[in-house]
Design a protein around this motif. Structure first.
Motif, mmCIF file in Angstrom:
data_model
loop_
_atom_site.group_PDB
_atom_site.id
_atom_site.type_symbol
_atom_site.label_atom_id
_atom_site.label_comp_id
_atom_site.label_asym_id
_atom_site.label_seq_id
_atom_site.Cartn_x
_atom_site.Cartn_y
_atom_site.Cartn_z
ATOM 1 N N LYS A 279 34.740 51.044 41.473
ATOM 2 C CA LYS A 279 36.003 51.771 41.628
ATOM 3 C C LYS A 279 37.204 50.832 41.771
ATOM 4 O O LYS A 279 38.325 51.288 41.979
ATOM 5 C CB LYS A 279 35.935 52.675 42.859
ATOM 6 N N ILE A 280 36.974 49.520 41.676
ATOM 7 C CA ILE A 280 38.034 48.558 41.914
ATOM 8 C C ILE A 280 39.084 48.601 40.811
ATOM 9 O O ILE A 280 38.766 48.690 39.624
ATOM 10 C CB ILE A 280 37.447 47.131 42.023
ATOM 11 N N GLN A 281 40.337 48.511 41.225
ATOM 12 C CA GLN A 281 41.450 48.371 40.299
ATOM 13 C C GLN A 281 42.186 47.078 40.631
ATOM 14 O O GLN A 281 42.300 46.701 41.792
ATOM 15 C CB GLN A 281 42.412 49.549 40.419
ATOM 16 N N THR A 282 42.670 46.407 39.609
ATOM 17 C CA THR A 282 43.455 45.196 39.816
ATOM 18 C C THR A 282 44.855 45.407 39.264
ATOM 19 O O THR A 282 45.095 46.329 38.484
ATOM 20 C CB THR A 282 42.799 43.981 39.127
ATOM 21 N N ASP A 283 45.785 44.547 39.675
ATOM 22 C CA ASP A 283 47.160 44.679 39.213
ATOM 23 C C ASP A 283 47.241 44.411 37.708
ATOM 24 O O ASP A 283 46.493 43.611 37.153
ATOM 25 C CB ASP A 283 48.072 43.713 39.966
ATOM 26 N N ALA A 284 48.171 45.100 37.060
ATOM 27 C CA ALA A 284 48.301 45.006 35.599
ATOM 28 C C ALA A 284 48.626 43.592 35.142
ATOM 29 O O ALA A 284 48.259 43.178 34.035
ATOM 30 C CB ALA A 284 49.376 45.986 35.115
#
Length: 659
Positions: A279-284
């Motif tokens: 579910k991890i999201q990283t900065d664009a």
């Protein structure tokens, strides 16, 4: 008592506790780590057990000093009325250089700008680093003209919940009285797991989880199905571990926040654990991943000012993956990292992970999983692991004793050395072991963990050649590892547990967010293959795309000599009923030409989603047929081929209700 328990009591005495007491102590659902709970229990124990009187004392202490979050305003009001308040909490102190003060963090009260007496900080320096659980005495100082312009909460006394110190030499020396099996059981029990329900390979997998707590800058990942207790050990046995739930990773949170001038988690803790990485999201901009890759390689990170910071923290990633009916990773032949977010699939990032824990070999947590035997007290064990991190004798032993005749890659060698050193510290802290024991219990498990990473790299990036790493005394895993890269095209049918041609079996399938490779053909065909009557209950077959999903399901049906009877139970708002009926009637007419007799009813009371067949199968659908994420547009890959589409997280259970 088991043999290891007798020896634990004889040689370690007061730092040993019955690990099963946590379940009997009356903490209820209070969210406190095990090491805090055991500290409280030890204050009221009568011998080795909790008497009724002891239990009452513990319940009274918890009720009095560990209020619930809903009591926040009540406590603040007591402080405002000049009551002295004592609470148990995870206190932490931040240094504010611009204001030249210490800010006290009190999580229960959502206070981040409390005040604290300097002597408390001097006596408890860990308040400045990871924070400390303890009993804090709080007072309130109201505003008072120019000197005090705002009300202040002060900590005037603090009783920490931790061991006052550890005798590492005595701890190491007493190891010689245990056989290796007894020692492993003691460590497993100290991690709060029952050694009697785990086999030796599973016990070593459990202990491999805590290597980053005992060995600096070890980076590991564990992939497993849900419910195997991956994060439990980090949440409960050490105050030197920080667990980040699945969410957004950012460079300021991990390393340094230039706005608040506060260091992040990695410089502060011995190990940072990222849970539910699927579910991890990283900065664009990719700033977080770039900074993380730099740190995982060198142990350095760059602050916003441009200067470099360093840390000895380990990095752990925990993720849920899908298993097939054979309890092996569903996409093992093509690469199990392909179930993870794209940012975590880059080979340069994966190569910096030292080892992979094969969590699919661990059983689901059950009522028999928690330890009921003796083990080290949580606060003591936490300090032992922390102190062992800085002892260089183990690194010297590994450098002299580790030989990998078929391993040329520097990163492979470095990874195996660090993992082997971690196993050495845990299993043979006295360094009293034979060469065979070192290879069997330290090197070979480390080789297997790194081999898993190496295999994944070879599957996802052709620049990584297929290699087989072997020690001086190869084990069965090393001997059976293929010398050449398996051909996924040749083995796809056998390797894919979701092959449409497989035999239908009872199982539960967890589909993760963003997972690809799924289709209705793979999910349902083996279970509807010979059915003459199929019933589907899905309240959400009403919008255009939902009707298209239902049509896609119809396409997998293969009427032979006889017509298939297909019944749909769905729901519909009155305003849409005429439109939906028109579309379903049109579908009914079209299906009849393909020998599918379709009927439907609207029932707005239904909420469950399932498929039933006259062959006795019932398929519970967590999300119904709506398992695919919305496509960007109709020209995106996956518009026609479902296996190219990303899925929503859901669970599907297949049950044979009759034969």
């Amino acid at each position: 008592m088991l043999p290891f328990e007798v020896k634990a009591r004889d040689y370690y005495g007061e730092v040993i506790i019955n690990k099963g007491l946590m379940a009997k102590a009356g903490f209820g659902a209070r969210a406190i780590p095990v090491y805090v709970g055991e500290w409280i229990i030890s204050q009221f124990m009568d011998g080795d057990e909790i008497t009724e009187n002891s239990r009452n004392e513990i319940v009274n202490t918890i009720s009095k000093y560990l209020p619930q979050k809903a009591d926040k305003n009540t406590i603040l009001n007591r402080l405002m009325e000049q009551d002295e308040v004592k609470i148990l909490d995870d206190f932490r102190v931040n240094v504010d250089l611009e204001r030249h003060i210490h800010d006290l963090s009190i999580p229960l009260l959502d206070v981040n700008n409390g005040m604290i007496q300097k002597d408390i900080i001097d006596n408890n320096p860990m308040l400045l680093k990871t924070g400390m659980w303890g009993l804090g005495t709080l007072r309130y100082v109201p505003p008072d003209g120019e000197d005090i312009k705002r009300g202040q909460i002060w900590m005037v006394d603090f009783k920490p919940f931790q061991t006052p110190g550890v005798d590492l030499d005595y701890w190491r020396d007493s190891r010689k009285h245990f056989t290796i099996d007894e020692w492993i059981d003691l460590l497993v029990s100290s991690c709060q797991f029952n050694p009697e329900v785990h086999r030796l390979p599973q016990k070593l997998l459990l202990l491999s989880r805590i290597i980053p707590l005992v060995e600096p800058r070890v980076n590991i990942t564990e992939l497993a199905p849900k419910g195997t207790g991956k994060s439990f050990v980090f949440d409960n046995i050490s105050r030197y571990a920080a667990v980040i739930p699945g969410g957004k990773l950012s460079a300021p949170a991990l390393f340094f926040n230039s706005n608040t001038k506060q260091i992040g988690l990695i410089p502060r803790y011995d190990v940072v654990v990222v849970d539910e990485i699927q579910k991890i999201q990283t900065d664009a901009s990719g700033e977080a991943m770039a900074a993380l890759k730099m740190y995982l390689e060198s142990g350095r990170y760059r602050r916003a000012t441009g200067d470099l910071g360093t840390s000895e923290s380990g990095f752990v990633m925990l993720g849920n993956i899908t298993l097939g009916s054979n309890r092996m990773p569903l996409y093992e032949s093509n690469g199990i990292f392909k179930e993870l977010p794209a940012a975590l699939q880059e080979s340069a990032f994966i190569d910096r992970i030292h080892g992979l824990i094969e969590g699919w070999f661990m059983p689901r947590v059950s009522r028999n999983t928690p330890s009921r035997t003796l083990g080290f007290k949580g606060d003591f064990f936490s300090e032992i692991l922390h102190e062992l991190r800085v002892d260089l004798r183990y690194a010297d032993y590994v450098s002299q004793s580790l030989h990998l005749p078929q391993c040329e890659d520097m990163r492979d060698n470095k990874a195996i050395a660090r993992l082997a050193e971690g196993f050495l510290k845990l299993l043979f802290p006295d360094l009293n072991l034979s060469e065979e024991e070192f290879i069997s219990y330290c090197v070979n498990p480390a080789v297997r963990m790194r081999q898993q990473i190496r295999d994944e790299l070879s599957r996802i990036d052709q620049e990584f050649k297929w290699v087989t790493i072997k020690s001086n005394i190869p084990d069965e895993f090393q001997d059976s590892h293929p010398e050449e890269r398996p051909n996924p095209d040749e083995d796809a049918e056998d390797a894919d547990p979701l092959s449409p041609n497989r035999i239908a079996q009872e199982t539960t399938l967890d589909i993760s967010e963003g997972q690809r490779g799924i289709s209705y053909q793979k999910l349902f065909f083996p279970y509807v293959r010979d059915a003459k009557v199929i019933k589907i209950c899905d309240p959400y077959i009403r919008l255009q795309y939902q009707i298209y999903n239902f049509m896609s399901f119809c396409e997998i049906l293969e009427p032979k000599e006889n017509t298939i009877k297909l019944d749909l139970i769905t729901a519909c708002d009155l305003a849409l009923e005429a439109e939906v009926k028109s579309k379903l009637d049109e579908l009914k007419k079209g299906l009849l030409t393909d020998k599918i007799e379709f009927s439907y009813v609207f029932d707005n009371s239904k909420h469950d989603r399932w498929i039933e067949t006259d062959t006795g199968w019932r398929i519970a659908l967590g999300r119904g047929l709506d398992i695919f994420q919305k496509q960007e547009d109709k020209f995106t890959l996956g518009f026609l081929d479902q296996t190219k589409r990303k899925c929503k997280a859901t669970t599907i259970t297949y049950t044979k209700v009759r034969t």
